[in-house]
Scaffold this motif. Sequence first.
Motif, PDB file in Angstrom:
ATOM      1  N   HIS A  11      20.425   1.952  35.680  1.00 35.37           N
ATOM      2  CA  HIS A  11      21.424   2.552  34.796  1.00 35.37           C
ATOM      3  C   HIS A  11      20.829   3.624  33.898  1.00 35.37           C
ATOM      4  CE1 HIS A  11      24.980   3.026  32.442  1.00 35.37           C
ATOM      5  NE2 HIS A  11      24.479   2.456  31.354  1.00 35.37           N
ATOM      6  N   ASP A  12      19.572   3.448  33.531  1.00 34.24           N
ATOM      7  CA  ASP A  12      18.898   4.419  32.657  1.00 34.24           C
ATOM      8  C   ASP A  12      18.218   5.475  33.512  1.00 34.24           C
ATOM      9  OD1 ASP A  12      17.248   5.802  30.874  1.00 34.24           O
ATOM     10  OD2 ASP A  12      16.977   4.018  29.603  1.00 34.24           O
ATOM     11  N   SER A  13      18.716   6.702  33.460  1.00 31.17           N
ATOM     12  CA  SER A  13      18.194   7.760  34.328  1.00 31.17           C
ATOM     13  C   SER A  13      16.733   8.069  34.052  1.00 31.17           C
ATOM     14  CB  SER A  13      19.036   9.029  34.179  1.00 31.17           C
ATOM     15  OG  SER A  13      19.029   9.471  32.830  1.00 31.17           O
ATOM     16  N   THR A  14      16.262   7.854  32.812  1.00 37.32           N
ATOM     17  CA  THR A  14      14.858   8.140  32.507  1.00 37.32           C
ATOM     18  C   THR A  14      13.931   7.132  33.175  1.00 37.32           C
ATOM     19  OG1 THR A  14      14.928   6.815  30.471  1.00 37.32           O
ATOM     20  CG2 THR A  14      15.496   9.158  30.299  1.00 37.32           C
ATOM     21  N   TRP A  15      14.455   5.931  33.477  1.00 41.97           N
ATOM     22  CA  TRP A  15      13.626   4.907  34.128  1.00 41.97           C
ATOM     23  C   TRP A  15      13.450   5.181  35.616  1.00 41.97           C
ATOM     24  CZ3 TRP A  15      15.560  -0.406  31.762  1.00 41.97           C
ATOM     25  CH2 TRP A  15      15.201  -0.439  30.415  1.00 41.97           C
ATOM     26  N   LEU A  16      14.277   6.059  36.163  1.00 41.06           N
ATOM     27  CA  LEU A  16      14.198   6.328  37.604  1.00 41.06           C
ATOM     28  C   LEU A  16      12.882   6.993  37.997  1.00 41.06           C
ATOM     29  CD1 LEU A  16      17.820   7.607  38.348  1.00 41.06           C
ATOM     30  CD2 LEU A  16      16.867   5.347  38.805  1.00 41.06           C
ATOM     31  N   ILE A  17      12.202   7.606  37.036  1.00 42.26           N
ATOM     32  CA  ILE A  17      10.916   8.243  37.330  1.00 42.26           C
ATOM     33  C   ILE A  17       9.775   7.548  36.581  1.00 42.26           C
ATOM     34  CG2 ILE A  17      11.848  10.500  37.942  1.00 42.26           C
ATOM     35  CD1 ILE A  17      11.291  11.416  35.065  1.00 42.26           C
ATOM     36  N   GLY A  18      10.074   6.383  36.037  1.00 43.03           N
ATOM     37  CA  GLY A  18       9.042   5.613  35.340  1.00 43.03           C
ATOM     38  C   GLY A  18       8.396   4.613  36.286  1.00 43.03           C
ATOM     39  N   SER A  19       7.092   4.711  36.460  1.00 42.10           N
ATOM     40  CA  SER A  19       6.420   3.858  37.449  1.00 42.10           C
ATOM     41  C   SER A  19       6.510   2.374  37.081  1.00 42.10           C
ATOM     42  CB  SER A  19       4.951   4.276  37.585  1.00 42.10           C
ATOM     43  OG  SER A  19       4.275   4.161  36.342  1.00 42.10           O
ATOM     44  N   THR A  20       6.434   2.067  35.782  1.00 46.81           N
ATOM     45  CA  THR A  20       6.500   0.657  35.373  1.00 46.81           C
ATOM     46  C   THR A  20       7.871   0.060  35.669  1.00 46.81           C
ATOM     47  OG1 THR A  20       4.893   1.048  33.610  1.00 46.81           O
ATOM     48  CG2 THR A  20       6.267  -0.943  33.446  1.00 46.81           C
ATOM     49  N   GLN A  21       8.924   0.794  35.265  1.00 44.42           N
ATOM     50  CA  GLN A  21      10.283   0.292  35.489  1.00 44.42           C
ATOM     51  C   GLN A  21      10.600   0.175  36.973  1.00 44.42           C
ATOM     52  OE1 GLN A  21       9.473   2.738  33.420  1.00 44.42           O
ATOM     53  NE2 GLN A  21      10.099   2.034  31.372  1.00 44.42           N
ATOM     54  N   MET A  22      10.151   1.156  37.754  1.00 49.89           N
ATOM     55  CA  MET A  22      10.417   1.105  39.191  1.00 49.89           C
ATOM     56  C   MET A  22       9.600   0.007  39.873  1.00 49.89           C
ATOM     57  SD  MET A  22      12.842   3.134  40.089  1.00 49.89           S
ATOM     58  CE  MET A  22      13.614   2.514  38.578  1.00 49.89           C
ATOM     59  N   ALA A  23       8.417  -0.279  39.347  1.00 52.06           N
ATOM     60  CA  ALA A  23       7.634  -1.397  39.884  1.00 52.06           C
ATOM     61  C   ALA A  23       8.360  -2.717  39.631  1.00 52.06           C
ATOM     62  CB  ALA A  23       6.247  -1.414  39.249  1.00 52.06           C
ATOM     63  N   ILE A  24       8.979  -2.842  38.446  1.00 51.88           N
ATOM     64  CA  ILE A  24       9.755  -4.048  38.143  1.00 51.88           C
ATOM     65  C   ILE A  24      10.948  -4.153  39.090  1.00 51.88           C
ATOM     66  CG2 ILE A  24      11.208  -5.164  36.408  1.00 51.88           C
ATOM     67  CD1 ILE A  24       9.358  -3.916  34.279  1.00 51.88           C
ATOM     68  N   ALA A  25      11.659  -3.024  39.297  1.00 47.20           N
ATOM     69  CA  ALA A  25      12.814  -3.028  40.199  1.00 47.20           C
ATOM     70  C   ALA A  25      12.403  -3.420  41.612  1.00 47.20           C
ATOM     71  CB  ALA A  25      13.479  -1.648  40.204  1.00 47.20           C
ATOM     72  N   CYS A  26      11.283  -2.872  42.072  1.00 46.93           N
ATOM     73  CA  CYS A  26      10.784  -3.179  43.406  1.00 46.93           C
ATOM     74  C   CYS A  26      10.466  -4.668  43.532  1.00 46.93           C
ATOM     75  CB  CYS A  26       9.546  -2.332  43.688  1.00 46.93           C
ATOM     76  SG  CYS A  26       8.919  -2.452  45.375  1.00 46.93           S
ATOM     77  N   THR A  27       9.852  -5.226  42.499  1.00 45.55           N
ATOM     78  CA  THR A  27       9.513  -6.650  42.504  1.00 45.55           C
ATOM     79  C   THR A  27      10.766  -7.514  42.527  1.00 45.55           C
ATOM     80  OG1 THR A  27       7.484  -6.175  41.268  1.00 45.55           O
ATOM     81  CG2 THR A  27       8.273  -8.462  41.274  1.00 45.55           C
ATOM     82  N   LEU A  28      11.766  -7.149  41.714  1.00 47.82           N
ATOM     83  CA  LEU A  28      13.012  -7.912  41.677  1.00 47.82           C
ATOM     84  C   LEU A  28      13.706  -7.889  43.035  1.00 47.82           C
ATOM     85  CD1 LEU A  28      14.539  -6.852  38.215  1.00 47.82           C
ATOM     86  CD2 LEU A  28      13.319  -8.962  38.784  1.00 47.82           C
ATOM     87  N   LEU A  29      13.701  -6.733  43.696  1.00 47.03           N
ATOM     88  CA  LEU A  29      14.334  -6.626  45.011  1.00 47.03           C
ATOM     89  C   LEU A  29      13.635  -7.509  46.035  1.00 47.03           C
ATOM     90  CD1 LEU A  29      14.960  -2.774  45.021  1.00 47.03           C
ATOM     91  CD2 LEU A  29      16.739  -4.538  45.135  1.00 47.03           C
ATOM     92  N   MET A  30      12.314  -7.556  45.970  1.00 49.44           N
ATOM     93  CA  MET A  30      11.570  -8.396  46.913  1.00 49.44           C
ATOM     94  C   MET A  30      11.843  -9.880  46.684  1.00 49.44           C
ATOM     95  SD  MET A  30       7.878  -6.540  47.230  1.00 49.44           S
ATOM     96  CE  MET A  30       7.707  -4.871  47.862  1.00 49.44           C
ATOM     97  N   ILE A  31      11.860 -10.284  45.412  1.00 44.30           N
ATOM     98  CA  ILE A  31      12.137 -11.691  45.118  1.00 44.30           C
ATOM     99  C   ILE A  31      13.561 -12.042  45.547  1.00 44.30           C
ATOM    100  CG2 ILE A  31      12.320 -13.423  43.286  1.00 44.30           C
ATOM    101  CD1 ILE A  31      10.200 -11.798  41.745  1.00 44.30           C
ATOM    102  N   ALA A  32      14.492 -11.115  45.318  1.00 41.88           N
ATOM    103  CA  ALA A  32      15.879 -11.351  45.724  1.00 41.88           C
ATOM    104  C   ALA A  32      15.990 -11.562  47.224  1.00 41.88           C
ATOM    105  CB  ALA A  32      16.760 -10.180  45.291  1.00 41.88           C
ATOM    106  N   GLN A  33      15.167 -10.855  47.987  1.00 40.65           N
ATOM    107  CA  GLN A  33      15.236 -10.997  49.440  1.00 40.65           C
ATOM    108  C   GLN A  33      14.746 -12.360  49.906  1.00 40.65           C
ATOM    109  OE1 GLN A  33      16.500  -9.148  52.178  1.00 40.65           O
ATOM    110  NE2 GLN A  33      17.584  -8.419  50.368  1.00 40.65           N
ATOM    111  N   ILE A  34      13.792 -12.935  49.185  1.00 36.68           N
ATOM    112  CA  ILE A  34      13.367 -14.304  49.537  1.00 36.68           C
ATOM    113  C   ILE A  34      14.556 -15.248  49.416  1.00 36.68           C
ATOM    114  CG2 ILE A  34      11.874 -16.238  48.948  1.00 36.68           C
ATOM    115  CD1 ILE A  34       9.854 -14.262  47.842  1.00 36.68           C
ATOM    116  N   PHE A  35      15.240 -15.177  48.278  1.00 36.47           N
ATOM    117  CA  PHE A  35      16.377 -16.070  48.055  1.00 36.47           C
ATOM    118  C   PHE A  35      17.546 -15.730  48.981  1.00 36.47           C
ATOM    119  CE2 PHE A  35      14.161 -16.483  43.918  1.00 36.47           C
ATOM    120  CZ  PHE A  35      13.984 -17.863  43.926  1.00 36.47           C
ATOM    121  N   GLY A  36      17.729 -14.425  49.265  1.00 40.71           N
ATOM    122  CA  GLY A  36      18.761 -14.043  50.225  1.00 40.71           C
ATOM    123  C   GLY A  36      18.475 -14.603  51.607  1.00 40.71           C
ATOM    124  N   GLY A  37      17.204 -14.595  51.990  1.00 41.22           N
ATOM    125  CA  GLY A  37      16.817 -15.180  53.275  1.00 41.22           C
ATOM    126  C   GLY A  37      17.043 -16.674  53.316  1.00 41.22           C
TER     127      GLY A  37
END
Length: 458
Positions: free
Chosen positions: A338-364
């Motif tokens: 939602h925050d456009s400034t976070w779209l180019i922030g490596s820390t925030q995107m690393a968190i998003a990437c981690t959340l997506l991976m964890i979500a896929q475990i539970f989705g599986g």
Amino acid sequence: MTTINSIENRGRFSTDLPQSNALLSEVFLFITGGFHLAVSVGWSVIAFNLHFQICWFIGIAIGCVLAPLIALWKYKRLIIFSPILMVNVSAIVSITASSNTTALIAARYLNGIAIGLITVSFIADGSEIASEYHRSFCLALEQLGLAIGAFIQIIYTAAWREDTDFNPYCLQGIFCIVFGIIATALTFTSIDSPVLQLRRGDEPEALNCVIRLYRPTIMNNSKQAIFNKLKEYVAMNESMPPGMCFLWSLSPLIRLLVYRTMLSFIVALPITKALNWSADISVGGLNVNWPPILYGFLTLLGVVVGTVTNYAIGRKAVSLISLLCVAGLTIGVGVIFHDSTWLIGSTQMAIACTLLMIAQIFGGIFAPSTTIYLGEAFPLQWKRYFIAFTVIVQYMVDLIIVCKFTFDGYNEYIFCISAGVIIFAGVVFFSITMPETRKATLREAQEKFSYALHLEFY
């Protein structure tokens, strides 16, 4: 004297192993479907156009429409051989015309039709040939096959280099024809559904199927008791007037339409786009694009865990807890985008990437239960039709998402928040309407689904 308890006292899994062996041919077809599913949700080196991306979904719908009609064929091997032929032809086209967009679209249509055909027959037959102890494992093999194929597709898509002098769809065709040939060889392990034979009035063949589906493959009192239970199940269903059977099927149909469609928000184009963007920002510049590979592995791991837990623990509690985790994690990803400034922030995107991976475990973990419930819910007279309709709706939701989604931060925010809220609402709905069917016979599971409210979790 041999009794039902004597079967239970032997190694239960070993006793029931012929049931899952009978489904191995279909599993290898699902692996080829996993390749095309991954392409449709964004895991491709080259996506030529929108038609190319969605044609596999349309093929699935066509196959599901045809599947109940093909079930009228007498022998299961013939039912399996038609999709196998389509998969192999599709693979050959992909290999020989890998640079021709029209030919590749035709190949994807063929594979989609094949997977649509086999999905309906697999779920219906798999539920009928398996015992109440082995049914969850057998039916979970559908999602396991799709996850394996998608994982392989993700691996070589992530590792592909632009200067590679080889067409990625040629490689996909090679994989698919290998799995298609294996599926062809494994048709000799197939065993017809004794329920289907009973409905045709062929009791000797139905009894022969029961004998072959349980080790040791000799007639005994235990198998006679199992056969008698199946006869009672068929007689109960055949005695119902078609209109009453249809009305009885509507309540489980509504629940399973919503339940199965949850997969469309877990394996989706926006999720793929969000992962690739977050991975590029957070770990961009590395020689190995490892986040997608780990993402694919975690998806497969989740399906394996779901297969085991549905077999050992049960369907409802594990699946709904997993789905609740997916909802929370997906909403978290939406907040970050939602925050456009976070779209180019490596820390925030690393968190998003981690959340997506964890979500896929539970989705599986959640995914296998969708197939298990589909095989248990419907009365026999409408079973294949309603399974087909549910699968069509699932993939049409996938198609709509692919057609309507355009990647940017705001659209990711809208999708992830919306998907998370829908999934959370689904968890609340399912917690009071979905039954626990572990160790229930088909008749018992069908009777449970006839009631609208189920407050038990185990």
